[in-house]
Design a protein around this motif. Structure first.
Motif, mmCIF file in Angstrom:
data_model
loop_
_atom_site.group_PDB
_atom_site.id
_atom_site.type_symbol
_atom_site.label_atom_id
_atom_site.label_comp_id
_atom_site.label_asym_id
_atom_site.label_seq_id
_atom_site.Cartn_x
_atom_site.Cartn_y
_atom_site.Cartn_z
ATOM 1 N N ASP A 146 1.218 -1.087 0.185
ATOM 2 C CA ASP A 146 0.108 -0.126 0.161
ATOM 3 C C ASP A 146 0.981 1.232 0.367
ATOM 4 O OD1 ASP A 146 -2.542 -1.473 0.103
ATOM 5 O OD2 ASP A 146 -2.808 -1.311 1.929
ATOM 6 N N LYS A 147 1.543 1.363 0.426
ATOM 7 C CA LYS A 147 2.633 2.355 0.722
ATOM 8 C C LYS A 147 3.025 2.710 -0.855
ATOM 9 C CE LYS A 147 4.403 1.870 5.089
ATOM 10 N NZ LYS A 147 5.483 1.191 6.206
ATOM 11 N N PHE A 148 3.806 1.413 -1.059
ATOM 12 C CA PHE A 148 4.278 2.121 -2.527
ATOM 13 C C PHE A 148 3.206 2.107 -3.422
ATOM 14 C CE2 PHE A 148 7.928 -1.014 -1.812
ATOM 15 C CZ PHE A 148 8.774 0.441 -1.679
ATOM 16 N N ALA A 149 1.691 1.786 -3.348
ATOM 17 C CA ALA A 149 0.986 2.375 -4.635
ATOM 18 C C ALA A 149 0.657 3.450 -3.938
ATOM 19 C CB ALA A 149 -0.244 0.557 -4.154
ATOM 20 N N ALA A 150 0.774 4.415 -2.632
ATOM 21 C CA ALA A 150 0.406 5.433 -2.854
ATOM 22 C C ALA A 150 2.056 6.796 -3.199
ATOM 23 C CB ALA A 150 0.110 5.555 -1.013
ATOM 24 N N ALA B 235 1.423 7.107 -6.805
ATOM 25 C CA ALA B 235 -0.005 7.917 -7.324
ATOM 26 C C ALA B 235 0.936 9.383 -7.556
ATOM 27 C CB ALA B 235 -0.493 7.954 -6.037
ATOM 28 N N GLN B 236 2.014 9.861 -6.780
ATOM 29 C CA GLN B 236 2.479 11.002 -6.134
ATOM 30 C C GLN B 236 2.830 10.953 -7.819
ATOM 31 O OE1 GLN B 236 2.870 13.555 -4.190
ATOM 32 N NE2 GLN B 236 1.620 12.443 -2.830
ATOM 33 N N PHE B 237 3.006 10.192 -8.838
ATOM 34 C CA PHE B 237 4.111 10.681 -9.713
ATOM 35 C C PHE B 237 3.247 9.991 -11.052
ATOM 36 C CE2 PHE B 237 7.071 9.679 -7.086
ATOM 37 C CZ PHE B 237 8.354 9.604 -7.649
ATOM 38 N N PRO B 238 2.349 11.510 -11.607
ATOM 39 C CA PRO B 238 1.428 10.861 -12.951
ATOM 40 C C PRO B 238 2.148 10.903 -14.166
ATOM 41 C CG PRO B 238 1.495 13.666 -12.213
ATOM 42 C CD PRO B 238 2.290 12.586 -11.062
ATOM 43 N N VAL B 239 3.691 10.719 -14.127
ATOM 44 C CA VAL B 239 4.038 10.758 -15.831
ATOM 45 C C VAL B 239 3.774 8.910 -16.009
ATOM 46 C CG1 VAL B 239 5.879 9.957 -14.368
ATOM 47 C CG2 VAL B 239 5.780 10.705 -16.593
#
Length: 391
Positions: free
Chosen positions: A5-9, A12-16
């Motif tokens: 879940d941490k990696f998924a979150a 999500a911070q990288f729209p590229v």
């Protein structure tokens, strides 16, 4: 929150990642949403408030404290620079070297480290290059044959940019400590990706930029200088370098004593916007943790190697688990494959051994599987072209 879940979150911070298959973190990492927000906040403060410089300087010192923790260093051992190359040049000119002394490097390591020391040949300093293959890592045994009583410095990258080796800095550091030799490390490719303990590794000085594993745009670098190495003196001076900067802004020729901390190597204003962004980047990195980032990118590499074996594509660098990190060079001809990847919206870099794939904290196993399918497609197209040419 569990690790996945941490990696998924974080992703999500990288729209590229919604537009490209971004596999080029060894070149630069894309801008995360929270880093972009920090830069925009800085610009807004300058635009709307005329630039609250005391506030910005306070934040810079807070960021210095946070950066120090990345290396198990003290804030007083951290200076801010423009980039890795500036930090390495500062170190090269700070070490008290004389004609007849020598420095040991790794042949084929990043040229900007080599040039920093080769520039000292004009002073009579000898530069020696230890040989190393792309699938080998440097150990104490690699550099020991090049060391003699005139050796003053051993310097190398922690992780190489061109084949991804993770060198045995701990073993080399112990050798240097035992022989009274300075160890200068280029950590550009490792900081933010691999845990770094400068004390345990016996590192004398370390330089890194922030636009890769630390997620901040170009223009900011970090220089670590171990406490107690007072003989390392700055080549350039400014008020910020001085032990007693004149309050009236009038230089005193009789008082040229420099600071004892690493900030003696800073001169003039530091990159305040990037330092504010770096604090936000550290928030993001710490939300996952560098040890877990390392495990993640190594696991992605393992998945990639499995695919490459199935596709009969050779890996240029090391395969062994403990010898690799986030950088993998595929023995694919750049002349054909660079354009092919670009057409398929895959961001990678050409490298001396082929095509470099480099993972970031935002990449996933699905990314690796997608890359494998794209390579499979390219190999098929290449085969069809070859058949057509024969016909």
């Amino acid at each position: 929150m569990n690790v996945s879940d941490k990696f998924a979150a974080a992703r999500a911070q990288f729209p590229v990642t919604k537009r490209l298959l971004y596999l080029d973190s060894a070149h630069q990492t894309p801008l995360s949403t929270n880093v972009k927000a920090a830069l925009e906040e800085f610009l807004s403060e300058g635009h709307e408030m005329g630039g609250p410089k005391p506030v910005w300087l306070r934040r810079a010192e807070e960021t210095r404290e946070r950066v120090a923790k990345f290396f198990n260093a003290a804030p007083a051992e951290i200076a801010f620079t423009k980039n890795t190359s500036e930090g390495l040049n500062i170190a090269a000119n700070a070490v008290p070297l004389e004609a007849g002394d020598n420095v040991v490097l790794i042949e084929g390591d990043h040229p900007n480290n080599a040039y920093a020391w080769l520039n000292l040949k004009r002073k009579g300093v000898e530069v020696r290059f230890a040989k190393l293959k792309d699938d080998e890592i440097a150990t104490a045994g690699t550099v020991a044959p090049y060391i003699d009583k005139h050796t003053k410095v051993v310097t190398l990258s922690h992780v190489t940019f061109h084949a991804g080796q993770v060198h045995d800095i701990g073993g080399i550091g112990k050798l240097c400590k035992d022989k009274g030799i300075y160890l200068v490390v280029d950590a550009m490719q490792s900081v933010g990706v691999i845990p770094l303990d400068v004390k345990a590794l016996n590192i004398s000085a370390l330089a890194a930029g922030t636009h890769k594993g630390l997620l901040v745009p170009q223009g900011l670098g970090i220089l670590y200088v171990a406490e107690g190495l007072d003989e390392l003196q700055p080549t350039f001076l400014a008020m910020s370098s001085m032990a007693r900067p004149p309050a009236d802004y009038i230089a005193r020729p009789e008082d040229l004593e420099v600071r004892k901390d690493a900030a003696r190597f800073e001169f003039g204003n530091v990159n305040l916007p990037d330092l504010q962004a770096l604090s936000s980047a550290i928030d993001l990195i710490e939300s996952v943790g560098v040890p877990d980032i390392q495990k993640h990118v190594v696991a992605l590499g393992g998945r990639l190697i499995k695919h490459l074996d199935e596709l009969s594509v050779r890996l240029v660098g090391p395969r062994e688990h403990g010898h690799r990190s986030h950088i993998y060079v595929l023995a694919l001809p750049v002349s054909k494959w660079a354009d092919f990847f670009a057409r398929n919206l895959v961001r990678v870099s050409p490298e001396r051994g082929g095509i470099r794939v480099s993972f970031g904290m935002f990449n996933t196993f699905d990314d690796v599987d997608r890359l494998a399918e794209i390579i499979r497609k390219g190999l098929k197209e290449d085969t069809l072209v070859a058949i057509e040419q024969v016909d």
